[in-house]
Design an enzyme around this catalytic site. Structure first.
Site, PDB file in Angstrom:
ATOM      1  N   LYS A  21     -16.438 -89.498 -41.878  1.00 27.38           N
ATOM      2  CA  LYS A  21     -17.312 -89.629 -40.698  1.00 27.38           C
ATOM      3  C   LYS A  21     -17.283 -88.355 -39.850  1.00 27.38           C
ATOM      4  O   LYS A  21     -18.324 -87.841 -39.477  1.00 27.38           O
ATOM      5  CB  LYS A  21     -16.856 -90.849 -39.878  1.00 27.38           C
ATOM      6  N   SER A  22     -16.092 -87.846 -39.580  1.00 30.61           N
ATOM      7  CA  SER A  22     -16.003 -86.639 -38.740  1.00 30.61           C
ATOM      8  C   SER A  22     -16.750 -85.457 -39.367  1.00 30.61           C
ATOM      9  O   SER A  22     -17.453 -84.711 -38.688  1.00 30.61           O
ATOM     10  CB  SER A  22     -14.541 -86.220 -38.560  1.00 30.61           C
ATOM     11  N   ARG A  26     -20.366 -83.448 -38.203  1.00 29.28           N
ATOM     12  CA  ARG A  26     -20.379 -81.998 -38.016  1.00 29.28           C
ATOM     13  C   ARG A  26     -21.385 -81.313 -38.927  1.00 29.28           C
ATOM     14  O   ARG A  26     -21.932 -80.267 -38.580  1.00 29.28           O
ATOM     15  CB  ARG A  26     -18.974 -81.435 -38.240  1.00 29.28           C
ATOM     16  N   GLY A  91     -18.832 -91.926 -30.212  1.00 32.46           N
ATOM     17  CA  GLY A  91     -18.196 -90.960 -29.319  1.00 32.46           C
ATOM     18  C   GLY A  91     -18.372 -89.543 -29.829  1.00 32.46           C
ATOM     19  O   GLY A  91     -18.530 -88.602 -29.050  1.00 32.46           O
ATOM     20  N   ARG A 119     -16.801 -95.485 -22.156  1.00 34.85           N
ATOM     21  CA  ARG A 119     -15.790 -94.509 -22.606  1.00 34.85           C
ATOM     22  C   ARG A 119     -15.755 -93.266 -21.716  1.00 34.85           C
ATOM     23  O   ARG A 119     -16.778 -92.825 -21.212  1.00 34.85           O
ATOM     24  CB  ARG A 119     -16.037 -94.151 -24.081  1.00 34.85           C
ATOM     25  N   SER A 188      -5.407 -80.874 -32.665  1.00 32.93           N
ATOM     26  CA  SER A 188      -6.179 -82.013 -33.176  1.00 32.93           C
ATOM     27  C   SER A 188      -6.866 -81.615 -34.481  1.00 32.93           C
ATOM     28  O   SER A 188      -6.788 -80.459 -34.904  1.00 32.93           O
ATOM     29  CB  SER A 188      -7.207 -82.453 -32.130  1.00 32.93           C
ATOM     30  N   ASP A 309      -6.702 -92.763 -35.705  1.00 33.30           N
ATOM     31  CA  ASP A 309      -7.735 -93.751 -36.055  1.00 33.30           C
ATOM     32  C   ASP A 309      -7.199 -94.811 -37.022  1.00 33.30           C
ATOM     33  O   ASP A 309      -7.805 -95.864 -37.185  1.00 33.30           O
ATOM     34  CB  ASP A 309      -8.944 -93.054 -36.696  1.00 33.30           C
ATOM     35  N   ARG A 340      -7.722-100.392 -28.201  1.00 34.87           N
ATOM     36  CA  ARG A 340      -7.134-100.804 -29.494  1.00 34.87           C
ATOM     37  C   ARG A 340      -5.670-101.224 -29.352  1.00 34.87           C
ATOM     38  O   ARG A 340      -5.161-101.893 -30.252  1.00 34.87           O
ATOM     39  CB  ARG A 340      -7.287 -99.674 -30.527  1.00 34.87           C
TER      40      ARG A 340
HETATM   41  C1  S3P Z   1     -13.015 -87.408 -33.942  1.00 37.16           C
HETATM   42  C2  S3P Z   1     -11.896 -87.140 -33.235  1.00 37.16           C
HETATM   43  C3  S3P Z   1     -10.957 -88.164 -32.792  1.00 37.16           C
HETATM   44  C4  S3P Z   1     -11.170 -89.467 -33.523  1.00 37.16           C
HETATM   45  C5  S3P Z   1     -12.601 -89.838 -33.649  1.00 37.16           C
HETATM   46  C6  S3P Z   1     -13.383 -88.757 -34.354  1.00 37.16           C
HETATM   47  C7  S3P Z   1     -13.884 -86.280 -34.318  1.00 37.16           C
HETATM   48  O1  S3P Z   1     -11.126 -88.336 -31.429  1.00 37.16           O
HETATM   49  O2  S3P Z   1     -10.446 -90.511 -32.900  1.00 37.16           O
HETATM   50  O3  S3P Z   1     -12.732 -91.039 -34.381  1.00 37.16           O
HETATM   51  O4  S3P Z   1     -14.721 -86.446 -35.219  1.00 37.16           O
HETATM   52  O5  S3P Z   1     -13.741 -85.210 -33.723  1.00 37.16           O
HETATM   53  P1  S3P Z   1     -10.445 -87.348 -30.380  1.00 37.16           P
HETATM   54  O6  S3P Z   1      -9.784 -86.254 -31.142  1.00 37.16           O
HETATM   55  O7  S3P Z   1     -11.513 -86.830 -29.517  1.00 37.16           O
HETATM   56  O8  S3P Z   1      -9.443 -88.214 -29.695  1.00 37.16           O
END
Ligand code: S3P
Length: 424
Positions: A21-22, A26, A91, A119, A188, A309, A340
């Site tokens: 998904k991430s 992108r 988000g 959020r 991250s 996640d 959660r």
């Molecule tokens: C994501 C980053 C994470 C993750 C989200 C997807 C991303 O959130 O929990 O499901 O695609 O950048 P954060 O790093 O903003 O907490």
């Protein structure tokens, strides 16, 4: 209501994981700021990713389907959207989207569903204001809807208060034309950095972990999206907990900033064999998971960030383990698609598990999902809760009744089809 019966025999077979998904978000959002044409393969076909696809279309990017792939072509100049952009439950769309729209002349308005409109957005609004974007929203920018007036950005240094890939990415994207230095308290997930380097951006990482982006043009890149390790985590836990199981999970993304769930499960005693494939921008491979008894552990610090996640399903694993598990340093879980921590704790209690809720995590007593009647769990607004509690049902004494199980459409629309495949 969807009833899930406990698994009476082992799960078996092989699954190919849907696109990450991430990375799928992108592939649309970052390419939108580049020049040229790109072919995107194995993109996750889910509601969340469709939101990012529609966002880039709204600013003038051409996105067409070609067989199973998407062809993306960027215009000379991105245009102001004609209407409000609905980010749904996503988000990633709204936060990275703010970064993209900071590069677009004109005014954009972003909103989303009831979960997204609760959020926190100041985490992205404040650093983008620092970069020069004019951005505001409900309660002075605390909540969506958000309004972004882009175009006039300038170079600055940004220090983030939380480790968030969404916020870090938004800042980097907003700063394409001016450059930026960004620091986060912990590293991250780094998908955006990998994309930018592949697109020809000059991005340096300093010894203290700070990232410096130099201004410049980016060229669009073809993307082969790896399978989603966050989706694979549901099967890792299911196969571990249901005795007599062997599952092969193919094409799973193995980016080290994302593989905390594998490490946490192995530390608990899981039998997970990792077989890497040929290298790519994003590493991937096959996971072979066999059932195993688990013992309690501690998931905190960097490991909690690398498995954020997956913590709902890791909590299910902990509930079935021998001994106590502590989940710590995960306060961010409270502001995901739902709270959660509260909802996982309540759900596990409904399965007869002792759970102590803490501000930044929980303590799970372990010993089994032993409720004598199938509990009713509502997954409303949160895909990962739907899947985590489906796995709990499989590994439990009496199964589960899931309300709003269709929440899986956000990240893994074929989850229940795959469940049928591994149960037969
Ligand atoms: C994501 C980053 C994470 C993750 C989200 C997807 C991303 O959130 O929990 O499901 O695609 O950048 P954060 O790093 O903003 O907490």
């Amino acid at each position: 209501m969807l009833g899930i019966q406990p698994a009476r025999t082992g799960l078996s077979g092989s699954l190919r994981m849907p696109g990450d998904k991430s990375v799928s978000h992108r592939a649309f959002l970052i390419n939108a700021l580049a020049r040229g044409e790109a072919k995107l393969s194995n993109v996750l076909d889910s509601e969340d990713v469709a939101r990012s696809r529609e966002l880039v279309r709204a600013i003038g990017v051409s996105v067409e389907k070609s067989g199973a792939d998407w062809i993306l072509r960027t215009p000379e100049v991105l245009r102001e959207p004609l209407d409000v952009i609905d980010c749904g439950n996503s988000g990633t769309t709204i936060r990275l989207g703010c970064g993209v729209l900071a590069q677009v002349d004109g005014v954009s308005v972003l909103t989303g569903d009831a979960s997204l409109r609760r959020r926190p957005m100041l985490r992205v609004v404040e650093p983008l204001r620092g970069v020069g974007a004019q951005i505001d929203g409900r309660e002075h920018g605390r909540l969506p809807p958000l309004v972004v007036r882009g175009g006039a950005v300038h170079r600055t240094d940004v220090t983030l208060g939380i480790a968030s890939a969404q916020v870090k990415s938004a800042v980097l994207l907003a700063s394409r034309t001016c450059g930026v230095t960004v620091r986060e308290p912990r590293r991250s997930r780094d998908h955006t950095e990998r994309f930018l380097r592949a697109m020809g951006a000059t991005l340096a990482e300093h010894d203290d972990g700070a990232l410096s982006l130099e201004p410049g043009d980016w060229h669009a890149v073809d993307v082969r999206v790896p399978g989603d390790v966050s989706s694979a985590a549901f099967w890792m836990v299911a196969a571990t907990l249901v005795p007599g199981s062997t599952l092969e999970l193919h094409g799973v993304g193995l980016n080290p900033t994302r593989t905390g769930a594998i490490d946490a499960l192995v530390a608990m005693g899981a039998d997970i064999e990792v077989v890497p494939d040929e290298g790519d921008v994003e590493p991937q491979g096959t996971l072979v998971v066999r059932s195993a008894g688990l013992r309690g552990t501690r998931i905190g610090g960097e490991l909690a960030l690398r498995s954020l996640d997956e913590l709902p399903v890791l909590a299910v694993a902990a509930a079935a383990a021998e001994g106590e598990t502590v989940i710590a340093d995960a306060a961010e879980l409270r502001v995901k698609e739902s709270d959660r921590i509260a909802r996982v704790a309540a759900g596990l209690r409904a399965f007869g598990v002792e759970v102590e809720e803490r501000p930044d995590g929980m303590v799970i007593a372990g010993g089994g999902l032993r409720a004598e009647e199938a509990p009713v769990i509502d997954a409303e607004g949160d895909h990962r809760l739907a899947m985590a509690f489906a796995v709990a049902g499989l590994a439990s004494r009496a199964g589960v009744q899931l309300a709003n199980a269709d929440a899986v459409r956000t990240s893994y629309p074929t989850f229940f089809d795959d469940l049928d495949v591994v149960r037969t």
